[in-house]
Design a protein around this motif. Sequence first.
Motif, short mmCIF file in Angstrom:
data_model
loop_
_atom_site.label_atom_id
_atom_site.label_comp_id
_atom_site.label_asym_id
_atom_site.label_seq_id
_atom_site.Cartn_x
_atom_site.Cartn_y
_atom_site.Cartn_z
N ALA A 101 -3.78 -4.61 10.94
CA ALA A 101 -4.19 -5.90 10.39
C ALA A 101 -5.49 -4.61 9.53
CB ALA A 101 -4.71 -6.87 10.45
N LEU A 102 -6.28 -4.55 9.57
CA LEU A 102 -7.64 -4.00 8.53
C LEU A 102 -7.47 -2.91 7.68
CD1 LEU A 102 -9.76 -4.29 11.52
CD2 LEU A 102 -10.03 -5.95 9.11
N THR A 103 -6.17 -2.31 8.87
CA THR A 103 -5.61 -1.00 8.01
C THR A 103 -5.14 -1.13 6.55
OG1 THR A 103 -5.73 0.41 9.46
CG2 THR A 103 -4.52 1.56 7.74
N PHE A 104 -3.87 -2.07 6.53
CA PHE A 104 -3.03 -2.48 6.14
C PHE A 104 -4.13 -3.44 4.54
CE2 PHE A 104 1.12 -3.02 4.28
CZ PHE A 104 0.65 -4.69 3.50
N SER A 105 -4.65 -4.53 4.93
CA SER A 105 -5.52 -4.82 4.32
C SER A 105 -7.20 -4.45 2.92
CB SER A 105 -6.30 -6.58 4.76
OG SER A 105 -7.58 -6.56 5.81
N ILE A 106 -7.65 -3.75 4.15
CA ILE A 106 -8.45 -3.15 3.73
C ILE A 106 -8.17 -1.83 2.89
CG2 ILE A 106 -10.76 -1.98 3.98
CD1 ILE A 106 -11.64 -3.47 6.01
N GLY A 107 -7.13 -1.19 3.09
CA GLY A 107 -6.76 0.47 2.49
C GLY A 107 -5.77 -0.25 0.98
N GLY A 108 -4.93 -1.18 1.62
CA GLY A 108 -4.05 -1.58 -0.10
C GLY A 108 -3.71 -0.38 -0.30
N GLU A 109 -3.60 -0.89 -2.12
CA GLU A 109 -2.91 0.39 -2.48
C GLU A 109 -4.07 1.33 -2.68
OE1 GLU A 109 -0.85 0.49 -7.23
OE2 GLU A 109 -2.31 -1.45 -6.20
N ARG A 110 -4.60 1.74 -2.54
CA ARG A 110 -5.39 2.78 -2.87
C ARG A 110 -4.55 3.73 -1.36
NH1 ARG A 110 -11.24 1.56 -1.44
NH2 ARG A 110 -10.37 0.15 -0.66
N LEU A 111 -4.53 3.27 -0.08
CA LEU A 111 -3.93 4.00 1.37
C LEU A 111 -2.81 4.60 1.08
CD1 LEU A 111 -5.30 5.10 3.65
CD2 LEU A 111 -4.61 2.88 5.01
N PHE A 112 -2.29 3.55 0.66
CA PHE A 112 -0.64 3.51 0.26
C PHE A 112 0.16 4.12 0.45
CE2 PHE A 112 -1.36 0.17 3.90
CZ PHE A 112 -1.09 1.00 5.33
N GLY A 113 -0.63 4.06 -1.60
CA GLY A 113 0.16 4.75 -3.12
C GLY A 113 1.35 3.67 -3.69
N HIS A 114 2.69 4.29 -4.02
CA HIS A 114 3.20 3.91 -4.68
C HIS A 114 4.27 3.13 -3.69
CE1 HIS A 114 2.47 5.00 -8.40
NE2 HIS A 114 2.08 6.66 -7.49
N ALA A 115 4.42 3.07 -1.92
CA ALA A 115 5.02 2.80 -0.98
C ALA A 115 4.25 1.21 -0.87
CB ALA A 115 5.32 3.12 0.20
N TRP A 116 3.19 0.98 -1.60
CA TRP A 116 2.33 -0.33 -1.15
C TRP A 116 3.87 -1.47 -1.77
CZ3 TRP A 116 -1.21 -3.22 1.64
CH2 TRP A 116 -1.97 -3.77 0.36
N ASP A 117 3.91 -1.17 -2.82
CA ASP A 117 5.12 -2.53 -3.54
C ASP A 117 5.75 -2.77 -2.81
OD1 ASP A 117 3.38 -2.86 -5.95
OD2 ASP A 117 4.26 -0.87 -6.85
N LYS A 118 6.46 -2.00 -2.04
CA LYS A 118 6.90 -2.43 -0.93
C LYS A 118 7.57 -3.19 0.38
CE LYS A 118 10.30 2.37 -2.92
NZ LYS A 118 10.74 3.61 -2.40
N LEU A 119 5.71 -2.29 0.26
CA LEU A 119 5.17 -3.26 1.97
C LEU A 119 5.00 -4.44 2.06
CD1 LEU A 119 3.26 0.06 3.21
CD2 LEU A 119 5.05 -0.52 3.82
N VAL A 120 4.23 -4.37 1.04
CA VAL A 120 3.56 -6.35 0.85
C VAL A 120 4.57 -6.88 0.51
CG1 VAL A 120 1.95 -5.05 -0.28
CG2 VAL A 120 3.13 -6.11 -1.62
N MET A 121 5.03 -8.11 0.98
CA MET A 121 5.71 -9.47 0.75
C MET A 121 5.29 -10.25 -0.49
SD MET A 121 7.76 -8.89 2.95
CE MET A 121 8.95 -10.22 2.89
#
Length: 134
Positions: A101-121
């Motif tokens: 949860a912390l990785t997902f919320s703190i890292g966000g788009e900087r951590l996941f890059g373009h895959a972020w748009d597919k991961l978030v709801m």
Amino acid sequence: MEAAPSNPTPPSAASNRNPLRVDWPTVDGPLGLTEQESVDQARRFFKFGFLLLPWLWAVNCLYFWPVLRRPTSYYHPDLRQYVVRSAICFMVFAVILSTWALTFSIGGERLFGHAWDKLVMYNIAEKYGLTGWI
């Protein structure tokens, strides 16, 4: 002269149990389960926790809280074994869930890059064009 009666139990073991106080393995006291039923229930909760129901480990720890508080020789050894293992498994689960949860919320788009748009709801309505009717 009469000899003093010998005490067969060592003083440390005798001090663990108070003869005037009845201790129960569950938090609901005399309304709870017998010792064998307690072992069976703790075993069930521990095993069902592995079937993607890790909250049962927390329930197991809360329900058998007196078992976690007492020394190892106080209650049935299998009961304590299942309750302590449930506590350990729940702590591992909580650490993994919190880390994710912390990785997902703190890292966000900087951590996941373009895959972020597919991961978030939260942008799913925009993705399917459902925002125009509101």
